[in-house]
Design an enzyme around this catalytic site. Structure first.
Site, mmCIF file in Angstrom:
data_model
loop_
_atom_site.group_PDB
_atom_site.id
_atom_site.type_symbol
_atom_site.label_atom_id
_atom_site.label_comp_id
_atom_site.label_asym_id
_atom_site.label_seq_id
_atom_site.Cartn_x
_atom_site.Cartn_y
_atom_site.Cartn_z
ATOM 1 N N ASP A 61 -6.723 -9.847 -1.022
ATOM 2 C CA ASP A 61 -6.022 -8.859 -2.103
ATOM 3 C C ASP A 61 -6.713 -7.336 -1.746
ATOM 4 O O ASP A 61 -8.141 -7.436 -2.013
ATOM 5 C CB ASP A 61 -6.431 -9.367 -3.738
ATOM 6 C CG ASP A 61 -5.701 -8.218 -4.392
ATOM 7 O OD1 ASP A 61 -5.610 -7.167 -4.314
ATOM 8 O OD2 ASP A 61 -5.535 -8.785 -5.630
ATOM 9 N N VAL A 62 -6.214 -6.302 -1.341
ATOM 10 C CA VAL A 62 -6.721 -5.245 -1.201
ATOM 11 C C VAL A 62 -7.590 -4.344 -2.353
ATOM 12 O O VAL A 62 -8.481 -3.714 -1.930
ATOM 13 C CB VAL A 62 -6.047 -4.109 -0.495
ATOM 14 C CG1 VAL A 62 -5.269 -4.690 0.806
ATOM 15 C CG2 VAL A 62 -4.773 -3.876 -1.479
ATOM 16 N N ASN A 88 -1.135 0.469 3.556
ATOM 17 C CA ASN A 88 0.329 0.413 3.271
ATOM 18 C C ASN A 88 0.452 -0.575 2.146
ATOM 19 O O ASN A 88 1.582 -0.393 1.508
ATOM 20 C CB ASN A 88 0.953 -0.287 4.483
ATOM 21 C CG ASN A 88 2.281 -0.818 4.480
ATOM 22 O OD1 ASN A 88 3.127 0.121 4.227
ATOM 23 N ND2 ASN A 88 2.626 -1.891 4.512
ATOM 24 N N TYR A 154 5.043 3.529 -10.900
ATOM 25 C CA TYR A 154 4.998 3.753 -9.330
ATOM 26 C C TYR A 154 4.765 5.086 -9.074
ATOM 27 O O TYR A 154 4.050 5.361 -8.140
ATOM 28 C CB TYR A 154 6.425 2.929 -8.900
ATOM 29 C CG TYR A 154 6.438 2.971 -7.341
ATOM 30 C CD1 TYR A 154 6.044 2.029 -6.567
ATOM 31 C CD2 TYR A 154 7.386 3.913 -6.745
ATOM 32 C CE1 TYR A 154 6.077 1.964 -5.420
ATOM 33 C CE2 TYR A 154 7.476 3.842 -5.339
ATOM 34 C CZ TYR A 154 6.867 3.022 -4.630
ATOM 35 O OH TYR A 154 6.933 2.989 -3.286
ATOM 36 N N LYS A 158 1.848 6.689 -6.389
ATOM 37 C CA LYS A 158 2.129 7.180 -5.293
ATOM 38 C C LYS A 158 1.518 8.674 -5.264
ATOM 39 O O LYS A 158 1.226 9.265 -4.230
ATOM 40 C CB LYS A 158 3.480 7.097 -4.742
ATOM 41 C CG LYS A 158 3.978 5.527 -4.645
ATOM 42 C CD LYS A 158 2.969 4.945 -3.555
ATOM 43 C CE LYS A 158 3.562 3.352 -3.034
ATOM 44 N NZ LYS A 158 2.803 2.885 -2.032
ATOM 45 N N THR A 189 13.657 -3.428 1.959
ATOM 46 C CA THR A 189 12.586 -4.703 2.278
ATOM 47 C C THR A 189 12.343 -5.279 1.135
ATOM 48 O O THR A 189 13.032 -5.091 -0.082
ATOM 49 C CB THR A 189 11.356 -3.806 2.429
ATOM 50 O OG1 THR A 189 11.007 -3.104 1.314
ATOM 51 C CG2 THR A 189 11.319 -2.625 3.637
#
Ligand SMILES: NC(=O)c1ccc[n+]([C@@H]2O[C@H](COP(=O)([O-])OP(=O)(O)OC[C@H]3O[C@@H](n4cnc5c(N)ncnc54)[C@H](OP(=O)(O)O)[C@@H]3O)[C@@H](O)[C@H]2O)c1
Length: 250
Positions: A61-62, A88, A154, A158, A189
């Site tokens: 998990d980043v 990413n 979101y 970003k 995606t």
């Protein structure tokens, strides 16, 4: 020291991350493919092995404290280099306006999309500084560049990635490190397949029409990411590059 260049790609098990990992492998780089699900990484690894570009897969998990730093330290020790990072990995839990955004959604979106990028970048920076070179590409979104309906958590995550990336560009240019953000428009995606399918037909058509060139493919984002990591982009740093079929041109 390994002669081939090495790139760390987070979120490499699917979508844009997988296409990016494959692009780097085709260009002769070796890829460390990172994500939480080992099964998805194994699928990416098969493609990378076929292209001769697999370094390793790293299921983690980043955003977990220390996870990316430990990986980067090991990769740098084993191979003597980390040439690039593609930060990413990201999520889009809910499509809600601010008032409907729950604390849980807000916290998890910021944790993965922004803290995860920060932990990924700070993991590789010491190793890039040691070699006096490196390229970082963060994957933000057009939702961080322009306003969009129902992106309560979101969009801010970003926009944060874009601001974070600009600061990296300024602070680490003296160390030979470049940092740029890629901002994709809509690409079908795993992250949006269900929500796109749930849109009423007219809303879907309107969304597609907002992209003068139509919706994109993961490979379109991968091409821009690869370019920004390549030597051809040696005088480009601190940009947020829309890769959006013209969405933000209106
Ligand atoms: N598709 C679009 O229209 C679009 C547009 C603009 C921006 N983006 C951005 O592009 C990036 C890639 O998205 P995508 O479209 O390719 O969707 P995707 O296929 O869902 O890819 C996201 C990847 O991130 C990984 N991930 C999520 N949380 C993680 C964590 N905590 N640690 C490690 N890996 C994690 C996921 O794998 P695991 O679940 O296995 O960890 C998955 O492979 C995201 O940052 C997204 O916000 C996408």
């Amino acid at each position: 020291m390994t002669e081939q260049r090495i790139v760390l790609v987070t979120g490499a098990g699917s979508g844009i991350g997988r296409a990016t990992a494959e692009r780097f492998a085709r260009e002769g780089w070796r890829v460390v493919a990172i994500g939480r699900r080992a099964g998805k990484l194994a699928e990416t690894a098969a493609a990378l092995t076929a292209a001769g570009g697999l370094c390793e897969t790293a299921p983690l998990d980043v955003a977990e404290p220390g996870a990316m730093a430990e990986l980067a330290t090991r990769v740098a020790a084993e191979h003597g280099r980390i040439d690039a990072l593609v930060a990413n990995a990201g999520i889009a839990y809910a499509r809600e306006a601010a008032l409907e955004t729950t604390d849980e959604d807000w916290n998890e979106t910021l944790r993965i999309n922004l803290t995860g990028v920060h932990r990924s970048c700070t993991a590789v920076l010491p190793h890039m500084i040691a070699r006096g070179a490196g390229a970082i590409v963060t994957v933000a979104s057009i939702a961080g560049q322009v306003g969009m309906a129902r992106r309560g958590s979101y969009g801010p995550s970003k926009a944060g990635v874009i601001g974070y990336t600009r600061n990296l560009a300024i602070d680490y240019a003296p160390h030979g490190i470049r940092a740029n953000a890629v901002c994709p428009g809509f690409i079908e995606t795993d992250i949006n397949r269900a929500s796109l399918a749930a849109l009423p037909r007219e809303e879907y058509a309107a969304l597609v029409a907002k992209h003068p060139l139509g919706l994109g493919r993961p490979e379109d984002a991968a091409a821009a990411i690869f370019f920004l990591c390549s030597d051809d982009a040696r005088w480009i740093t601190g940009v947020d590059l829309s890769v959006d079929g013209g969405f933000t041109a209106w």
